[in-house]
Design a protein around this motif. Structure first.
Motif, PDB file in Angstrom:
ATOM      1  N   THR A   1      -1.771   6.630   3.844  1.00 21.19           N
ATOM      2  CA  THR A   1      -2.766   5.820   4.160  1.00 21.19           C
ATOM      3  C   THR A   1      -3.918   6.761   4.395  1.00 21.19           C
ATOM      4  O   THR A   1      -3.828   7.842   4.612  1.00 21.19           O
TER       5      THR A   1
ATOM      6  N   GLN B   1      -7.125   3.203   8.259  1.00 17.82           N
ATOM      7  CA  GLN B   1      -5.925   2.191   8.389  1.00 17.82           C
ATOM      8  C   GLN B   1      -5.018   2.897   9.620  1.00 17.82           C
ATOM      9  O   GLN B   1      -4.435   2.034  10.238  1.00 17.82           O
TER      10      GLN B   1
ATOM     11  N   VAL C   1      -6.005   0.230  12.298  1.00 14.24           N
ATOM     12  CA  VAL C   1      -5.468  -1.168  11.640  1.00 14.24           C
ATOM     13  C   VAL C   1      -3.595  -0.986  11.937  1.00 14.24           C
ATOM     14  O   VAL C   1      -3.115  -2.123  12.426  1.00 14.24           O
TER      15      VAL C   1
ATOM     16  N   ILE D   1      -1.614   2.326   1.490  1.00 18.17           N
ATOM     17  CA  ILE D   1      -2.513   1.534   2.146  1.00 18.17           C
ATOM     18  C   ILE D   1      -3.877   2.088   1.847  1.00 18.17           C
ATOM     19  O   ILE D   1      -3.886   2.989   2.542  1.00 18.17           O
TER      20      ILE D   1
ATOM     21  N   THR E   1      -8.419   1.489   0.687  1.00 20.27           N
ATOM     22  CA  THR E   1      -9.326   0.404   0.179  1.00 20.27           C
ATOM     23  C   THR E   1      -9.753   0.704  -1.121  1.00 20.27           C
ATOM     24  O   THR E   1      -9.941  -0.115  -1.878  1.00 20.27           O
TER      25      THR E   1
ATOM     26  N   ALA F   1      -8.903  -4.237   1.678  1.00 19.94           N
ATOM     27  CA  ALA F   1      -7.880  -3.220   1.781  1.00 19.94           C
ATOM     28  C   ALA F   1      -6.768  -3.845   0.931  1.00 19.94           C
ATOM     29  O   ALA F   1      -6.567  -5.022   0.926  1.00 19.94           O
TER      30      ALA F   1
END
Length: 313
Positions: free
Chosen positions: A99, A103, A107, A147, A149, A270
């Motif tokens: 990631t 993130q 997140v 993960i 965007t 995302a």
């Protein structure tokens, strides 16, 4: 033919046909790999590589098909191992997540906290990188899921699930003139030096597109790979910062005024990426649902079967 030969073959391709680099990554010798590949070609009766002297220059047409088949065979072998692990012990193992900084920092912490509480015997590995690195690590199997965007949709080996949308805010030092503007405009923003994301990161293309549409040229004086670095240089007075709304923490970022910029830029999505054809252990499905509640196990399985490729938020 044996699995070792297939691993060697894929490693050579993954290292740009550099046999030395492939050997180093596999902790073996270059002559040993070369010998195994020659034996594989002899057994198949088909040249896999075009050579110039001792150097591999490209895959043959047959080699392209052979490599694709080798990758499928190795993936199925990994799936068998995963199936065995799943039925032997459902709540132990490793979950590797590739990631980006946004993130990982803003997140994932609450999600991973919940996950760790439910699966205390599962070891978590966070592999941070730029979106392209995230895609490569996920597509190659270095990570169980990715993960990010950007970029994940560019990898044909991946099925991607849209998880949530986000937009941007502008951060300025307390008392900055922009803090007094009732509704921020791009025309007002372009008057100041700007600190924001590097072109490969965190929806930067949406920022550039908004200014281009208005015929404006922002004075981007510094770009960075993550939000915390951007905030550091805004605090030092380099300029005003354009960051993800997710990166603003009202309890920690008290030195800034936050100005909503969601009306200025198109929102970004995302996504979570999974390799096609992969067998997912039960705790991976649970993690996905914790991260994106709209995707339960049946929805994820449908996406992996190619029945939900058009998911959009």
């Amino acid at each position: 033919m044996n699995l070792q030969q297939l691993r060697y073959l894929c490693a050579i391709v993954d290292h740009g046909l550099n046999v030395s680099a492939a050997a180093e990554s596999l902790f073996t010798s270059q002559p040993g790999i070369s010998k195994q590949i020659r034996q594989l070609e002899d057994e198949l009766g088909v040249p896999i590589f075009i050579r110039q002297g001792k150097r591999l220059t490209t895959l043959t047409a047959g080699g392209e098909v052979i490599v694709a088949s080798a990758r499928r065979a190795l993936q199925e072998l990994n799936n068998l191992r995963r199936i065995g692990a799943e039925f032997k012990s459902e709540d132990t193992g490793t979950l590797a997540i590739a990631t980006t900084h946004l993130q990982a920092r803003y997140v994932l912490p609450p999600v991973l906290k919940r996950f760790a509480e439910r699966y205390p015997k599962v070891r978590l590995l966070l592999q941070q990188g730029d979106p392209v690195q995230v895609g490569k690590q996920t597509a190659s199997g270095e990570a169980d899921l990715g993960i990010a965007t950007e970029a994940l949709n560019e990898f044909s080996e991946l099925v991607t699930l849209p998880c949530y949308t986000w937009n941007r805010c502008v951060l300025v030092p307390k008392g900055h003139p922009l803090s007094k503007v009732q509704s921020l405009t791009l025309e007002a923003l372009v008057k100041y030096p700007i600190v924001t994301y590097h072109a490969a990161f965190t929806g930067r293309a949406k920022i550039d597109a908004a200014f281009d549409a208005k015929g404006l040229e922002p004075n981007v004086v510094l770009t960075a790979l993550d939000s915390d670095v951007i905030k550091t240089y805004v605090e030092l007075g380099f300029g005003v910062g354009i960051v993800s709304m997710l990166a603003f923490d009202p309890e920690r970022d008290t030195q800034f005024d936050k100005i909503d910029a969601g009306h200025l830029f198109a929102s970004s999505t995302a996504r979570l990426g999974l390799r096609r054809g992969v067998f997912l252990r039960g705790f991976v499905y649970d993690f996905i649902t914790m991260f994106a509640p709209q995707f339960d196990q049946s929805a994820v399985e449908a996406a992996l079967r190619g029945e939900a490729e058009s998911y959009e938020l």
